[in-house]
Design a protein around this motif. Sequence first.
Motif, PDB file in Angstrom:
ATOM      1  N   UNK A  10       0.832  -1.209   0.000  1.00  0.00           N
ATOM      2  CA  UNK A  10       0.000   0.000   0.000  1.00  0.00           C
ATOM      3  C   UNK A  10       0.864   1.255   0.000  1.00  0.00           C
ATOM      4  N   UNK A  11       1.969   1.195   0.849  1.00  0.00           N
ATOM      5  CA  UNK A  11       2.868   2.337   0.884  1.00  0.00           C
ATOM      6  C   UNK A  11       3.538   2.568  -0.457  1.00  0.00           C
ATOM      7  N   UNK A  12       3.932   1.443  -1.084  1.00  0.00           N
ATOM      8  CA  UNK A  12       4.577   1.553  -2.396  1.00  0.00           C
ATOM      9  C   UNK A  12       3.621   2.164  -3.430  1.00  0.00           C
ATOM     10  N   UNK A  13       2.366   1.685  -3.383  1.00  0.00           N
ATOM     11  CA  UNK A  13       1.360   2.215  -4.315  1.00  0.00           C
ATOM     12  C   UNK A  13       1.098   3.695  -4.051  1.00  0.00           C
ATOM     13  N   UNK A  14       1.110   4.023  -2.740  1.00  0.00           N
ATOM     14  CA  UNK A  14       0.871   5.417  -2.375  1.00  0.00           C
ATOM     15  C   UNK A  14       2.008   6.304  -2.870  1.00  0.00           C
ATOM     16  N   UNK A  15       3.265   5.786  -2.610  1.00  0.00           N
ATOM     17  CA  UNK A  15       4.410   6.552  -3.100  1.00  0.00           C
ATOM     18  C   UNK A  15       4.379   6.686  -4.615  1.00  0.00           C
ATOM     19  N   UNK A  16       3.984   5.588  -5.274  1.00  0.00           N
ATOM     20  CA  UNK A  16       3.901   5.609  -6.748  1.00  0.00           C
ATOM     21  C   UNK A  16       2.841   6.599  -7.212  1.00  0.00           C
ATOM     22  N   UNK A  17       1.714   6.591  -6.449  1.00  0.00           N
ATOM     23  CA  UNK A  17       0.638   7.516  -6.792  1.00  0.00           C
ATOM     24  C   UNK A  17       1.066   8.961  -6.631  1.00  0.00           C
ATOM     25  N   UNK A  18       1.777   9.190  -5.495  1.00  0.00           N
ATOM     26  CA  UNK A  18       2.267  10.552  -5.253  1.00  0.00           C
ATOM     27  C   UNK A  18       3.233  10.973  -6.343  1.00  0.00           C
ATOM     28  N   UNK A  19       4.140  10.033  -6.695  1.00  0.00           N
ATOM     29  CA  UNK A  19       5.112  10.334  -7.754  1.00  0.00           C
ATOM     30  C   UNK A  19       4.414  10.620  -9.079  1.00  0.00           C
ATOM     31  N   UNK A  20       3.398   9.776  -9.363  1.00  0.00           N
ATOM     32  CA  UNK A  20       2.648   9.989 -10.608  1.00  0.00           C
ATOM     33  C   UNK A  20       1.926  11.336 -10.586  1.00  0.00           C
ATOM     34  N   UNK A  26       3.954  18.214 -12.572  1.00  0.00           N
ATOM     35  CA  UNK A  26       5.151  18.765 -13.212  1.00  0.00           C
ATOM     36  C   UNK A  26       4.933  18.920 -14.716  1.00  0.00           C
ATOM     37  N   UNK A  27       4.325  17.905 -15.294  1.00  0.00           N
ATOM     38  CA  UNK A  27       4.053  17.969 -16.737  1.00  0.00           C
ATOM     39  C   UNK A  27       3.088  19.110 -17.059  1.00  0.00           C
ATOM     40  N   UNK A  28       2.066  19.258 -16.196  1.00  0.00           N
ATOM     41  CA  UNK A  28       1.094  20.334 -16.405  1.00  0.00           C
ATOM     42  C   UNK A  28       1.769  21.689 -16.294  1.00  0.00           C
ATOM     43  N   UNK A  29       2.649  21.799 -15.250  1.00  0.00           N
ATOM     44  CA  UNK A  29       3.362  23.065 -15.056  1.00  0.00           C
ATOM     45  C   UNK A  29       4.274  23.345 -16.241  1.00  0.00           C
ATOM     46  N   UNK A  30       5.025  22.301 -16.649  1.00  0.00           N
ATOM     47  CA  UNK A  30       5.919  22.453 -17.812  1.00  0.00           C
ATOM     48  C   UNK A  30       5.109  22.835 -19.050  1.00  0.00           C
ATOM     49  N   UNK A  31       3.971  22.164 -19.218  1.00  0.00           N
ATOM     50  CA  UNK A  31       3.111  22.451 -20.378  1.00  0.00           C
ATOM     51  C   UNK A  31       2.615  23.896 -20.338  1.00  0.00           C
ATOM     52  N   UNK A  32       2.175  24.303 -19.137  1.00  0.00           N
ATOM     53  CA  UNK A  32       1.644  25.661 -19.000  1.00  0.00           C
ATOM     54  C   UNK A  32       2.724  26.695 -19.309  1.00  0.00           C
ATOM     55  N   UNK A  33       3.947  26.456 -18.750  1.00  0.00           N
ATOM     56  CA  UNK A  33       5.020  27.411 -19.003  1.00  0.00           C
ATOM     57  C   UNK A  33       5.481  27.379 -20.458  1.00  0.00           C
ATOM     58  N   UNK A  34       5.408  26.202 -21.069  1.00  0.00           N
ATOM     59  CA  UNK A  34       5.777  26.121 -22.489  1.00  0.00           C
ATOM     60  C   UNK A  34       4.785  26.896 -23.348  1.00  0.00           C
ATOM     61  N   UNK A  35       3.512  26.877 -22.934  1.00  0.00           N
ATOM     62  CA  UNK A  35       2.506  27.684 -23.639  1.00  0.00           C
ATOM     63  C   UNK A  35       2.811  29.161 -23.437  1.00  0.00           C
ATOM     64  N   UNK A  36       3.173  29.497 -22.175  1.00  0.00           N
ATOM     65  CA  UNK A  36       3.473  30.900 -21.879  1.00  0.00           C
ATOM     66  C   UNK A  36       4.694  31.386 -22.648  1.00  0.00           C
TER      67      UNK A  36
END
Length: 765
Positions: A10-20, A26-36
């Motif tokens: 469960x902890x591993x899945x949670x950590x994986x979920x958090x990482x995801x 991060x991808x959204x932020x990168x995408x947003x800044x790339x648009x900007x």
Amino acid sequence: MKKKKESSILKKLLRLGVKLALAVVALVVIFIFSVKLGLFGKLPSEKVLKNIQHQQATKIVDKDEATIGLLFRVYRSNVQYEELPDHLIDALIATEDARFFEHHGIDYRSLGRVLFKTVLLQDRSAGGGSTITQQLAKNLFPRDINNKFDIIVAKVKELFTASKIEDLYSKEEILMLYLNTVNFPDNTFGIGAAAQTFYNKSVDQLTTDEAAVLIGSLKANHTYNPRLFPENSLERRNVVLSQMLKYEKIDEATFDKLTALPIKLNYTNIQPNYGIAGYFREQVRKQLVEWAEAYQKKTKKEIDIYGDGLIIHTTLDKALQEAAEKSMKEHMALLQKAFEREWGNGGKWNDYEVYAKYVRQTQAYKQLAKEGKAENQIMPLLSQKENRSYYDINKLKTAKISLIDSVKQSIKQLQAGFVALDPDNGDVRAYIGGKDFQHFKYDHVLQSKRQVGSTFKPFIYATAIEGGVDPCKYFPANAVEYADQEGWKPVNSDDEDYKYLNVTMQEALRKSMNTVSVKVLEEAGIADAIKTAHEAGIKSSLPEVPSLALGTAELSMMELATAYTAFLNKGYHFEPRMITKITTASGEVLAEFETKEGEGRAFDKETAALLLEIMKTVVDKGTASRIRWKYHIQSEIAGKTGTTQQNKDGWFVGITPDLVSVSWVGADDGAIGFRSTALGQGANSALPIYAGMVKQMEKSKELNSEYLNRFEKPEQAIFNQLDCPPVKEDGFFKKIFSNKDKKKDFNEEGKQNTNIFKRIKKIFN
């Protein structure tokens, strides 16, 4: 042990979920800044946003600044914030963006709701979440959408653009910009255009329920179009009113009252050719195209006559134009019925050789011919009946008729033209190129040239007087056969022979005697008569033949009107003018157009005064006297009627001290004319257009005082020159010994004699 293992997974899945989740963020932020940063297309710069401009219809105004029409690709008319009524703003904010005055372009609460409900729960009832500022950004910078990813990119761009807009503009300015750019139903852009289109009023005149209808239509232009779907529009209007109630912009009593009202439109189909003076506005447009090309070449500045919101100041008088159009419509409806009734089934439009040439020009005929079919095969096919639209008696109708029948309907339509000039400067005050600009684009004022009939006679008479012929000279009124003109024998329209009568110029012009006009031309000389006409403003080539006296010259209406102004201007004329100046919407003058006096002088002021006095008798007791006895017009008017051979063209020229008007009626096809002179003569076909207009002018205080003033009283010498009995009968012996039936040649003797008098006159002058 098992629990520890499950806890570890469960902890591993949670950590994986958090990482995801972090990776997604991060991808959204990168995408947003790339648009900007502009990696998916540049965002509008601050400079561009500071200078937000959009196409605005060019306005054409009359001489008193009244709007007569618009030029545009897309109909848009900007309004200022001060013109926006409070209830319109309340309806917009309550419906589209309730927290408009609280956010800075992005409503994060609404955005979060949309992301959660629409994206995660797939519930589309959450709405779009766009603020008014975001919608403005979308309106100003339209999306380029090819796939779903493009939609996301566009949304993010609009977020950044909206935030920049909020930095640069006040909330009030944003509302004004939004309402000037948003698309309403029927392809109308901006609230100004919508108010004019659906209610025929300005924005500040919109009532609360009308504002709610228009704001409600923004949700779906087609679905909530009040013209097409009034029930949908009513339902949506009430939703808008309920939102206004919810946010306390109206009270319960007002809500109940407004929701009980039906939707009442005053729809005005505003198109580029909508409005009065369609033919005039088209001529103005053509002049603007030429001006814009020259302006851009000279200044190196781009100019868009359809989108720069220019103000075109014209010479037209809107009130006079409306009076002329009303008179023309009413008269032509009656005349068309009488015309068709008189011909019955024998109208020329039913002759194969007449209608067939027009059928051959249709796409249907050309297509069948392209397929290899012969004409005797094509015509039966085009005789098959189906539902078609056709023009008849001032309106478009639909019936089950054949293509050939629709062609016949078109060519049997009588056309009309009317133009009125200010003689003091050549300004065009009224202009009608045909009886319906929507359906007949051909302009009979400038494009068409027709034989002018007896309206040309005053120029013959003026030439003779200039040449020294005494206005009281008596001319034999009998018909003469001219041997050197292949036996040509001009006769009078009333078929009277007047064998032993002699008449003065005044009497001859009063009754429009063809027989006398030819004899006056002999005295005047053809070359001198042509010179007079050209110096009066006629530019067309004139035939050097004796029949010139009967008006066989083919002229445009504008030429004839211009030439007649010389009788009010002591022999001089001004070139016609339609545009006085061109300005920007803010009032900057881009161009001014001065009046232009024509070259040369057609005749002196005494001759002009003599002809005016003679033409007054044409109206008071001559061929145009129905102005008095039928229309009971009391104003001082001079004039001249004209009718061409086989009654194909009817003319009337009406003159008051401040206006020269020319009206014409006829069919476009030269083979089609009136069956009888009683119906087709200018006094019956063309004069009523003028008379109907003047009747309205007499009732209008403004038009009456401007155009129906009294003529300046001429000097006594003018009256003295006309003070003679109009008719003198041959004496007993002259009747016995003269041969009135003798053939003669049209010779130059009279011209030679008058030239001597002309030279003497110039010496003494």
